[in-house]
Design a protein around this motif. Structure first.
Motif, PDB file in Angstrom:
ATOM      1  N   GLU A  40      53.214  71.418   0.448  1.00 58.54           N
ATOM      2  CA  GLU A  40      53.919  72.491   1.150  1.00 58.54           C
ATOM      3  C   GLU A  40      54.612  73.458   0.198  1.00 58.54           C
ATOM      4  O   GLU A  40      55.372  74.327   0.632  1.00 58.54           O
ATOM      5  N   GLY A  41      54.354  73.296  -1.093  1.00 65.72           N
ATOM      6  CA  GLY A  41      54.929  74.224  -2.056  1.00 65.72           C
ATOM      7  C   GLY A  41      56.429  74.120  -2.221  1.00 65.72           C
ATOM      8  O   GLY A  41      57.082  75.095  -2.611  1.00 65.72           O
ATOM      9  N   ARG A  42      57.001  72.952  -1.964  1.00 60.42           N
ATOM     10  CA  ARG A  42      58.454  72.758  -2.036  1.00 60.42           C
ATOM     11  C   ARG A  42      58.834  72.192  -3.414  1.00 60.42           C
ATOM     12  O   ARG A  42      59.244  71.050  -3.539  1.00 60.42           O
ATOM     13  N   LEU A  43      58.710  73.015  -4.424  1.00 58.80           N
ATOM     14  CA  LEU A  43      58.997  72.569  -5.780  1.00 58.80           C
ATOM     15  C   LEU A  43      60.460  72.170  -5.950  1.00 58.80           C
ATOM     16  O   LEU A  43      60.762  71.154  -6.580  1.00 58.80           O
ATOM     17  N   ASP A  44      61.389  72.946  -5.411  1.00 57.23           N
ATOM     18  CA  ASP A  44      62.814  72.631  -5.562  1.00 57.23           C
ATOM     19  C   ASP A  44      63.141  71.273  -4.957  1.00 57.23           C
ATOM     20  O   ASP A  44      63.890  70.483  -5.548  1.00 57.23           O
ATOM     21  N   GLN A  45      62.588  70.984  -3.787  1.00 57.06           N
ATOM     22  CA  GLN A  45      62.838  69.696  -3.144  1.00 57.06           C
ATOM     23  C   GLN A  45      62.210  68.562  -3.956  1.00 57.06           C
ATOM     24  O   GLN A  45      62.805  67.489  -4.103  1.00 57.06           O
ATOM     25  N   LEU A  46      61.030  68.806  -4.507  1.00 55.26           N
ATOM     26  CA  LEU A  46      60.374  67.802  -5.357  1.00 55.26           C
ATOM     27  C   LEU A  46      61.243  67.488  -6.571  1.00 55.26           C
ATOM     28  O   LEU A  46      61.437  66.314  -6.921  1.00 55.26           O
ATOM     29  N   LEU A  47      61.781  68.503  -7.211  1.00 52.89           N
ATOM     30  CA  LEU A  47      62.631  68.287  -8.386  1.00 52.89           C
ATOM     31  C   LEU A  47      63.897  67.518  -8.016  1.00 52.89           C
ATOM     32  O   LEU A  47      64.367  66.683  -8.799  1.00 52.89           O
TER      33      LEU A  47
END
Length: 408
Positions: free
Chosen positions: A311-318
């Protein structure tokens, strides 16, 4: 087949393999399988450390029939293995890495298993020396392992006994365009297209050696090569297994073992450009091959990381990666009916975040040394049973005799 046909062709691709090559070759010579029942095909892949010279010296004194081929460096293990496979005459072929070595009874036991079971691939128990090695598939010796329910899908290295006639008939070869993961692609194809897989787990057949100089092939290369490997393996599985629980069970391997490590703690140290490129490489794989059934077979942290990528949620992944790196543990939350369990990793319950289902426990988890079991109704096995019941009901409905109309 003639009386001179060996049982096993041991194919050794060797590049800068000294001094490990010494023990490797000695372990072939020490096999309890008679020398005339084997042959060695060694391919020197442009070595400059004396590997080629040692191969010639050994060939001149061993009782095992041996052929040595010298070629310019190919840049990977695929070409030497393909050359060796093309020259092999044995009923079976074994791809032995020049760094590794056999247990003395390895080939005798594996050949006996293949002959007894009639299978095309035989796995011999492997252990690590100065390195780790997979363990889950060595719990018991089995003549025919089920690819979809067993752990054999998690050992896809080339160090297996393959029935050569089958490889030739299927036109199989190592993909020389892949610089990593070529063995996984080859072995999975043999699993899928061959006549069964056996496991020899009651004897250590193979010793995987970690080199002191760190020059192990799987540790080298750009991160982009891992995406090439994952893509190829996913495409192979999809080509041979239709969508459903069986495909989901196999897709766990490329998603969890090949793709997921690219979105582990290492991501925290990488530049925004590398992070962006990784997300771009992974997105189409998730769009094409991700499924609810696959998601249910993963641990919560694994599923969350991949959902963030999808889903392109890089900030949440980090945020999730920082949470894990700091050694924090998620709270176990019981919510809804029938008693569903969730692990409250960062952003659990956030409006606009991932849905609660992404945090749901569906397989066994370990949190703070405590075993967390998925409710029976939510496990992958339960899902498979529900799907099977639905299929049976559908069949019964189709076969049920229809009432004859009283109208003329």
């Amino acid at each position: 087949m003639t009386s001179s046909t060996p049982d096993v062709s041991v194919v050794i691709g060797a590049y800068e393999a000294m001094p490990y090559l010494i023990r490797c070759l000695e372990s072939v010579e020490a096999q309890t399988l008679a020398a005339e029942r084997m042959e060695i095909i060694a391919v020197d892949d442009g070595s400059t450390d004396g590997t080629g010279e040692y191969l010639e010296e050994f060939a001149g004194r061993t009782a095992v029939p041996m052929r040595v081929v010298h070629q310019e460096n190919s840049g990977g293990p695929s070409a030497p293995r393909n050359v060796g496979l093309g020259l092999a005459r044995g009923r079976y072929v074994f791809f032995l890495d020049a760094d590794d070595y056999f247990g003395e009874e390895a080939l005798e036991r594996m050949v006996a298993m293949g002959d007894r079971a009639g299978t095309d691939v035989v796995l011999g128990k492997a252990v690590g020396v100065n390195r780790g090695a997979p363990k889950s598939m060595w719990k018991e010796t089995v003549e025919r392992a089920d690819l979809y329910t067993s752990a054999i899908k998690f050992t896809l290295s080339a160090q297996k006994l393959f029935r050569r006639e089958t490889l030739v008939r299927l036109g199989m070869a190592f993909d020389e365009n892949l610089k990593t993961g070529e063995d996984a692609l080859f072995t999975m194809e043999a699993y899928l297209r061959g006549n069964g897989v056996s496991v020899v787990a009651d004897y250590t057949c193979y010793y995987l050696v970690g080199r002191d100089d760190g020059k192990h092939v799987t540790k080298s290369g750009s991160y982009l090569l891992r995406f090439d490997s994952a893509r190829a393996l996913m495409e192979l599985i999809a080509a041979h297994v239709p969508p459903g629980p069986r495909r989901d069970s196999l897709m766990v391997r490329p998603f969890a073992i090949t793709l997921l490590p690219q979105f582990g703690p290492v991501l925290l140290k990488q530049s925004q450009e590398v992070r962006r490129r990784k997300m771009e490489e992974a997105a189409p794989l998730l769009e094409t091959y991700w499924s609810a059934g696959l998601a249910g077979r993963l641990k919560v942290q694994e599923r969350l990381r991949l959902r963030c990528v999808a889903e392109g949620r890089l900030d949440q992944l980090l945020d999730i990666l920082r949470f894990v790196k700091e050694g924090q543990e998620p709270e176990v939350v019981r919510k809804g009916t029938p008693g569903r369990l969730y692990l409250a990793y960062p952003h659990f319950g956030d409006r606009g975040g991932l849905p609660d289902s992404a945090y749901e426990v569906t397989v066994t988890e370990w949190i703070g040394g405590r075993r967390i079991e998925a409710p029976e109704s939510r496990s992958p096995a339960a899902l498979v049973r529900r799907l099977a019941r639905r299929a049976r009901r559908s069949v019964r409905h189709t076969l049920r005799p229809r009432r004859r109309s009283s109208r003329v």
